[in-house]
Motif scaffolding. Sequence first.
Motif, PDB file in Angstrom:
ATOM      1  N   GLU A 122       0.850  -1.300  -0.126  1.00 47.37           N
ATOM      2  CA  GLU A 122      -0.023   0.008  -0.009  1.00 47.37           C
ATOM      3  C   GLU A 122       0.836   1.196   0.128  1.00 47.37           C
ATOM      4  O   GLU A 122       1.613   1.263   0.976  1.00 47.37           O
ATOM      5  CB  GLU A 122      -0.914   0.119   1.167  1.00 47.37           C
ATOM      6  CG  GLU A 122      -1.937  -1.243   1.070  1.00 47.37           C
ATOM      7  CD  GLU A 122      -2.884  -1.059   2.377  1.00 47.37           C
ATOM      8  OE1 GLU A 122      -3.262  -0.028   2.739  1.00 47.37           O
ATOM      9  OE2 GLU A 122      -3.369  -2.219   2.876  1.00 47.37           O
ATOM     10  N   PRO A 123       0.982   2.177  -1.060  1.00 44.45           N
ATOM     11  CA  PRO A 123       1.706   3.135  -1.463  1.00 44.45           C
ATOM     12  C   PRO A 123       1.394   4.100   0.004  1.00 44.45           C
ATOM     13  O   PRO A 123       2.331   5.016   0.293  1.00 44.45           O
ATOM     14  CB  PRO A 123       1.450   3.871  -2.642  1.00 44.45           C
ATOM     15  CG  PRO A 123       1.048   2.667  -3.505  1.00 44.45           C
ATOM     16  CD  PRO A 123       0.229   1.747  -2.383  1.00 44.45           C
ATOM     17  N   ASP A 124       0.099   4.520   0.253  1.00 46.62           N
ATOM     18  CA  ASP A 124      -0.056   5.177   1.471  1.00 46.62           C
ATOM     19  C   ASP A 124       0.631   4.870   2.779  1.00 46.62           C
ATOM     20  O   ASP A 124       1.124   5.739   3.525  1.00 46.62           O
ATOM     21  CB  ASP A 124      -1.581   5.181   1.851  1.00 46.62           C
ATOM     22  CG  ASP A 124      -2.399   5.884   0.689  1.00 46.62           C
ATOM     23  OD1 ASP A 124      -2.013   6.759  -0.186  1.00 46.62           O
ATOM     24  OD2 ASP A 124      -3.604   5.866   0.739  1.00 46.62           O
ATOM     25  N   VAL A 125       0.825   3.586   2.939  1.00 36.95           N
ATOM     26  CA  VAL A 125       1.388   3.182   4.336  1.00 36.95           C
ATOM     27  C   VAL A 125       3.070   3.312   3.971  1.00 36.95           C
ATOM     28  O   VAL A 125       3.474   4.089   4.826  1.00 36.95           O
ATOM     29  CB  VAL A 125       1.367   1.612   4.429  1.00 36.95           C
ATOM     30  CG1 VAL A 125       2.075   1.151   5.378  1.00 36.95           C
ATOM     31  CG2 VAL A 125      -0.150   1.393   4.721  1.00 36.95           C
ATOM     32  N   THR A 126       3.668   3.164   2.874  1.00 34.02           N
ATOM     33  CA  THR A 126       4.931   3.364   3.096  1.00 34.02           C
ATOM     34  C   THR A 126       5.372   5.073   2.781  1.00 34.02           C
ATOM     35  O   THR A 126       6.169   5.310   3.544  1.00 34.02           O
ATOM     36  CB  THR A 126       5.494   2.724   1.637  1.00 34.02           C
ATOM     37  OG1 THR A 126       4.928   3.166   0.516  1.00 34.02           O
ATOM     38  CG2 THR A 126       5.665   1.318   1.619  1.00 34.02           C
ATOM     39  N   SER A 127       4.425   5.771   2.297  1.00 30.91           N
ATOM     40  CA  SER A 127       4.652   7.109   2.380  1.00 30.91           C
ATOM     41  C   SER A 127       4.476   7.571   3.788  1.00 30.91           C
ATOM     42  O   SER A 127       5.380   8.536   4.141  1.00 30.91           O
ATOM     43  CB  SER A 127       3.544   7.794   1.569  1.00 30.91           C
ATOM     44  OG  SER A 127       3.363   9.281   1.333  1.00 30.91           O
ATOM     45  N   VAL A 128       3.424   7.312   4.342  1.00 28.73           N
ATOM     46  CA  VAL A 128       3.329   7.836   5.930  1.00 28.73           C
ATOM     47  C   VAL A 128       4.272   7.392   6.687  1.00 28.73           C
ATOM     48  O   VAL A 128       5.065   8.367   7.459  1.00 28.73           O
ATOM     49  CB  VAL A 128       1.915   7.463   6.528  1.00 28.73           C
ATOM     50  CG1 VAL A 128       1.734   7.607   7.850  1.00 28.73           C
ATOM     51  CG2 VAL A 128       0.739   7.893   5.493  1.00 28.73           C
ATOM     52  N   LEU A 129       4.884   6.007   6.755  1.00 27.62           N
ATOM     53  CA  LEU A 129       6.021   5.686   7.366  1.00 27.62           C
ATOM     54  C   LEU A 129       7.187   6.461   6.906  1.00 27.62           C
ATOM     55  O   LEU A 129       8.008   6.634   7.851  1.00 27.62           O
ATOM     56  CB  LEU A 129       6.206   4.311   7.179  1.00 27.62           C
ATOM     57  CG  LEU A 129       4.957   3.361   7.826  1.00 27.62           C
ATOM     58  CD1 LEU A 129       5.226   1.849   7.723  1.00 27.62           C
ATOM     59  CD2 LEU A 129       5.085   3.526   9.420  1.00 27.62           C
ATOM     60  N   SER A 130       7.398   6.849   5.622  1.00 26.42           N
ATOM     61  CA  SER A 130       8.864   7.409   5.154  1.00 26.42           C
ATOM     62  C   SER A 130       8.802   8.785   5.795  1.00 26.42           C
ATOM     63  O   SER A 130       9.477   9.219   6.326  1.00 26.42           O
ATOM     64  CB  SER A 130       8.817   7.357   3.773  1.00 26.42           C
ATOM     65  OG  SER A 130       8.870   6.159   3.135  1.00 26.42           O
ATOM     66  N   MET A 131       7.661   9.410   5.751  1.00 28.59           N
ATOM     67  CA  MET A 131       7.539  10.882   6.353  1.00 28.59           C
ATOM     68  C   MET A 131       7.783  10.726   7.949  1.00 28.59           C
ATOM     69  O   MET A 131       8.552  11.898   8.485  1.00 28.59           O
ATOM     70  CB  MET A 131       6.279  11.655   5.884  1.00 28.59           C
ATOM     71  CG  MET A 131       5.966  12.000   4.390  1.00 28.59           C
ATOM     72  SD  MET A 131       4.637  12.818   4.003  1.00 28.59           S
ATOM     73  CE  MET A 131       3.122  11.729   4.600  1.00 28.59           C
ATOM     74  N   ALA A 132       7.072   9.842   8.498  1.00 34.36           N
ATOM     75  CA  ALA A 132       7.296   9.968  10.012  1.00 34.36           C
ATOM     76  C   ALA A 132       8.714   9.520  10.350  1.00 34.36           C
ATOM     77  O   ALA A 132       9.140  10.143  11.561  1.00 34.36           O
ATOM     78  CB  ALA A 132       6.345   8.931  10.752  1.00 34.36           C
ATOM     79  N   LEU A 133       9.400   8.844   9.657  1.00 33.97           N
ATOM     80  CA  LEU A 133      10.740   8.275  10.078  1.00 33.97           C
ATOM     81  C   LEU A 133      11.970   9.012   9.442  1.00 33.97           C
ATOM     82  O   LEU A 133      13.191   8.663   9.750  1.00 33.97           O
ATOM     83  CB  LEU A 133      10.908   6.715   9.911  1.00 33.97           C
ATOM     84  CG  LEU A 133       9.856   5.959  10.647  1.00 33.97           C
ATOM     85  CD1 LEU A 133       9.703   4.512  10.133  1.00 33.97           C
ATOM     86  CD2 LEU A 133       9.887   6.110  11.995  1.00 33.97           C
ATOM     87  N   LYS A 134      11.732  10.132   8.665  1.00 30.92           N
ATOM     88  CA  LYS A 134      12.566  10.681   7.801  1.00 30.92           C
ATOM     89  C   LYS A 134      13.611  11.267   8.497  1.00 30.92           C
ATOM     90  O   LYS A 134      14.870  11.371   8.196  1.00 30.92           O
ATOM     91  CB  LYS A 134      12.098  11.485   6.698  1.00 30.92           C
ATOM     92  CG  LYS A 134      11.522  12.768   7.274  1.00 30.92           C
ATOM     93  CD  LYS A 134      11.003  13.496   6.116  1.00 30.92           C
ATOM     94  CE  LYS A 134      10.634  14.744   6.818  1.00 30.92           C
ATOM     95  NZ  LYS A 134       9.775  15.675   5.649  1.00 30.92           N
ATOM     96  N   ASP A 135      13.424  11.707   9.788  1.00 33.70           N
ATOM     97  CA  ASP A 135      14.468  12.377  10.577  1.00 33.70           C
ATOM     98  C   ASP A 135      15.292  11.392  11.314  1.00 33.70           C
ATOM     99  O   ASP A 135      16.326  11.971  11.764  1.00 33.70           O
ATOM    100  CB  ASP A 135      13.789  13.328  11.624  1.00 33.70           C
ATOM    101  CG  ASP A 135      13.074  14.653  10.924  1.00 33.70           C
ATOM    102  OD1 ASP A 135      13.490  14.915   9.719  1.00 33.70           O
ATOM    103  OD2 ASP A 135      12.039  15.047  11.400  1.00 33.70           O
ATOM    104  N   THR A 136      14.883  10.196  11.249  1.00 34.12           N
ATOM    105  CA  THR A 136      15.704   9.185  11.975  1.00 34.12           C
ATOM    106  C   THR A 136      16.524   8.130  11.209  1.00 34.12           C
ATOM    107  O   THR A 136      17.310   7.652  11.574  1.00 34.12           O
ATOM    108  CB  THR A 136      14.689   8.517  12.864  1.00 34.12           C
ATOM    109  OG1 THR A 136      13.879   9.477  13.758  1.00 34.12           O
ATOM    110  CG2 THR A 136      15.282   7.564  13.874  1.00 34.12           C
ATOM    111  N   PHE A 137      15.982   8.124  10.125  1.00 29.57           N
ATOM    112  CA  PHE A 137      16.599   6.994   9.295  1.00 29.57           C
ATOM    113  C   PHE A 137      16.701   7.681   7.662  1.00 29.57           C
ATOM    114  O   PHE A 137      16.045   8.454   7.330  1.00 29.57           O
ATOM    115  CB  PHE A 137      15.602   5.833   8.847  1.00 29.57           C
ATOM    116  CG  PHE A 137      15.388   4.853  10.112  1.00 29.57           C
ATOM    117  CD1 PHE A 137      16.338   3.952  10.534  1.00 29.57           C
ATOM    118  CD2 PHE A 137      14.322   5.145  11.203  1.00 29.57           C
ATOM    119  CE1 PHE A 137      16.194   3.340  11.770  1.00 29.57           C
ATOM    120  CE2 PHE A 137      14.149   4.406  12.329  1.00 29.57           C
ATOM    121  CZ  PHE A 137      14.923   3.512  12.763  1.00 29.57           C
ATOM    122  N   ILE A 138      17.650   6.770   7.025  1.00 28.70           N
ATOM    123  CA  ILE A 138      18.010   7.073   5.569  1.00 28.70           C
ATOM    124  C   ILE A 138      16.785   6.091   5.218  1.00 28.70           C
ATOM    125  O   ILE A 138      17.288   4.861   5.597  1.00 28.70           O
ATOM    126  CB  ILE A 138      19.183   6.966   5.188  1.00 28.70           C
ATOM    127  CG1 ILE A 138      20.124   8.002   5.911  1.00 28.70           C
ATOM    128  CG2 ILE A 138      19.346   6.921   3.587  1.00 28.70           C
ATOM    129  CD1 ILE A 138      21.700   7.538   5.624  1.00 28.70           C
TER     130      ILE A 138
END
Length: 140
Positions: free
Chosen positions: A16-32
């Motif tokens: 689900e692209p929405d899931v990967t998008s939300v998780l990516s935005m939420a974790l972008k400050d912590t992970f590459i």
Amino acid sequence: MSSINSKKRLLIIDDEPDVTSVLSMALKDTFIIDAHNDPLKTVSNYKRGLYDIVLVDYHMPRMSGLDLLKIIQQIDPEVRTMLMTAFDVAFINRDRKGQSGDADSLISQDCVIRKPFSKADLLAKLDATFKRQHSVLTRR
């Protein structure tokens, strides 16, 4: 969460692209972060040693998250892996036994995060995943 502060590389795989998008935005400050929505493309493009942690959805079309993790762990035995799912671990283990008869290879509870989850819970679980020495699939 000292082990996460060094910006580890995280691969997220969910159909689900929405899931990967939300998780990516939420974790972008912590992970590459890299995110994929197609498990088969992930297999063909996966490179050993590129990621520190792989986070995979359990229920996907074309290939289950567990099958994907088995392949990834064959390619990259050192990568840490985590499964996200709406199911509980007991259900997954029963389901796997019914499909393959493989009662010896079970899912480790500490490698799974149950949906829905908060950002704080996910970060804590990812930190614990990075620190542990075993993968989602354990031999009993």
